[in-house]
Write a protein that holds these residues in place. Structure first.
Motif, short mmCIF file in Angstrom:
data_model
loop_
_atom_site.label_atom_id
_atom_site.label_comp_id
_atom_site.label_asym_id
_atom_site.label_seq_id
_atom_site.Cartn_x
_atom_site.Cartn_y
_atom_site.Cartn_z
N LEU A 133 40.15 44.91 38.02
CA LEU A 133 40.34 43.70 37.21
C LEU A 133 41.69 43.05 37.48
O LEU A 133 42.72 43.52 36.98
N PRO A 134 41.71 41.97 38.24
CA PRO A 134 42.96 41.23 38.44
C PRO A 134 43.35 40.56 37.12
O PRO A 134 42.51 40.39 36.23
N PRO A 135 44.60 40.14 37.00
CA PRO A 135 44.98 39.37 35.81
C PRO A 135 44.13 38.10 35.71
O PRO A 135 43.88 37.44 36.72
N PHE A 136 43.67 37.82 34.54
CA PHE A 136 42.86 36.62 34.31
C PHE A 136 43.71 35.58 33.60
O PHE A 136 44.49 35.92 32.72
N ALA A 137 43.54 34.33 33.96
CA ALA A 137 44.20 33.24 33.23
C ALA A 137 43.43 33.04 31.93
O ALA A 137 42.21 33.05 31.92
N GLY A 138 44.15 32.87 30.86
CA GLY A 138 43.48 32.69 29.57
C GLY A 138 43.72 31.29 29.04
O GLY A 138 44.49 30.51 29.57
N GLY A 139 43.04 31.02 27.96
CA GLY A 139 43.31 29.73 27.37
C GLY A 139 42.23 29.22 26.49
O GLY A 139 41.19 29.69 26.31
N VAL A 163 46.42 42.02 46.17
CA VAL A 163 45.78 41.82 44.87
C VAL A 163 45.77 43.11 44.06
O VAL A 163 46.02 43.10 42.85
N LEU A 164 45.49 44.24 44.70
CA LEU A 164 45.40 45.51 43.98
C LEU A 164 46.70 45.88 43.27
O LEU A 164 46.66 46.58 42.25
N ARG A 165 47.83 45.42 43.77
CA ARG A 165 49.12 45.71 43.12
C ARG A 165 49.19 45.13 41.71
O ARG A 165 49.93 45.63 40.87
N ARG A 166 48.42 44.07 41.45
CA ARG A 166 48.48 43.39 40.15
C ARG A 166 47.31 43.75 39.23
O ARG A 166 47.24 43.26 38.11
N CYS A 167 46.38 44.57 39.71
CA CYS A 167 45.16 44.83 38.96
C CYS A 167 45.30 45.92 37.92
O CYS A 167 46.16 46.80 38.01
N ARG A 222 33.71 48.14 41.78
CA ARG A 222 33.32 46.75 41.51
C ARG A 222 34.57 45.88 41.45
O ARG A 222 35.51 46.18 40.72
N TYR A 223 34.54 44.82 42.22
CA TYR A 223 35.66 43.88 42.29
C TYR A 223 35.36 42.65 41.44
O TYR A 223 34.24 42.14 41.47
N TRP A 224 36.35 42.15 40.74
CA TRP A 224 36.20 40.96 39.91
C TRP A 224 37.22 39.92 40.33
O TRP A 224 38.32 40.24 40.77
N ALA A 225 36.86 38.65 40.17
CA ALA A 225 37.75 37.49 40.36
C ALA A 225 38.47 37.54 41.70
O ALA A 225 37.83 37.59 42.74
N ALA A 226 39.81 37.54 41.70
CA ALA A 226 40.59 37.50 42.94
C ALA A 226 40.35 38.73 43.82
O ALA A 226 40.39 38.63 45.05
N ALA A 227 40.08 39.87 43.21
CA ALA A 227 39.79 41.07 44.00
C ALA A 227 38.47 40.91 44.75
O ALA A 227 38.35 41.29 45.91
N LYS A 228 37.48 40.31 44.10
CA LYS A 228 36.20 40.05 44.73
C LYS A 228 36.37 39.08 45.90
O LYS A 228 35.82 39.29 46.99
N ALA A 229 37.16 38.05 45.70
CA ALA A 229 37.41 37.08 46.78
C ALA A 229 38.13 37.75 47.95
O ALA A 229 37.80 37.50 49.11
#
Length: 84
Positions: free
Chosen positions: A78-84, A46-50, A7-14
């Motif tokens: 799970l790619p890095p997610f921006a938080g805030g 993208v996978l390098r950062r997941c 299952r791909y999420w966020a940038a990986a899904k894109a």
């Protein structure tokens, strides 16, 4: 060989252009190699950062070649997610 769902999420899904897909793989390394072969280009970068969850458990710093997959299991990408 185990059949797993990746299952791909966020940038990986894109980058993959799909939210999930099946793979036959014994280890996380094999599943990721197959995903790179199926989706060359942006997904490889993208996978390098997941980070990865296997059936809900974090992989952490374990070598991907040592992470065994179970038949019917799930790999969450799970790619890095921006938080805030």
């Amino acid at each position: 060989m185990p059949k797993v769902t990746v299952r791909y999420w966020a940038a990986a899904k894109a980058a993959a252009g799909i939210d999930e897909e099946p793979y036959d793989a014994d280890t996380l390394a094999e599943a990721l190699d197959a995903a790179r072969a199926r989706h060359p280009g942006e997904l490889t970068r993208v996978l390098r950062r997941c980070s990865f969850l296997i059936d809900g458990d974090p992989v952490g710093t374990r070598a991907h070649e040592t992470v065994r997959l179970a038949d019917g299991g799930t790999v969450e990408v799970l790619p890095p997610f921006a938080g805030g």
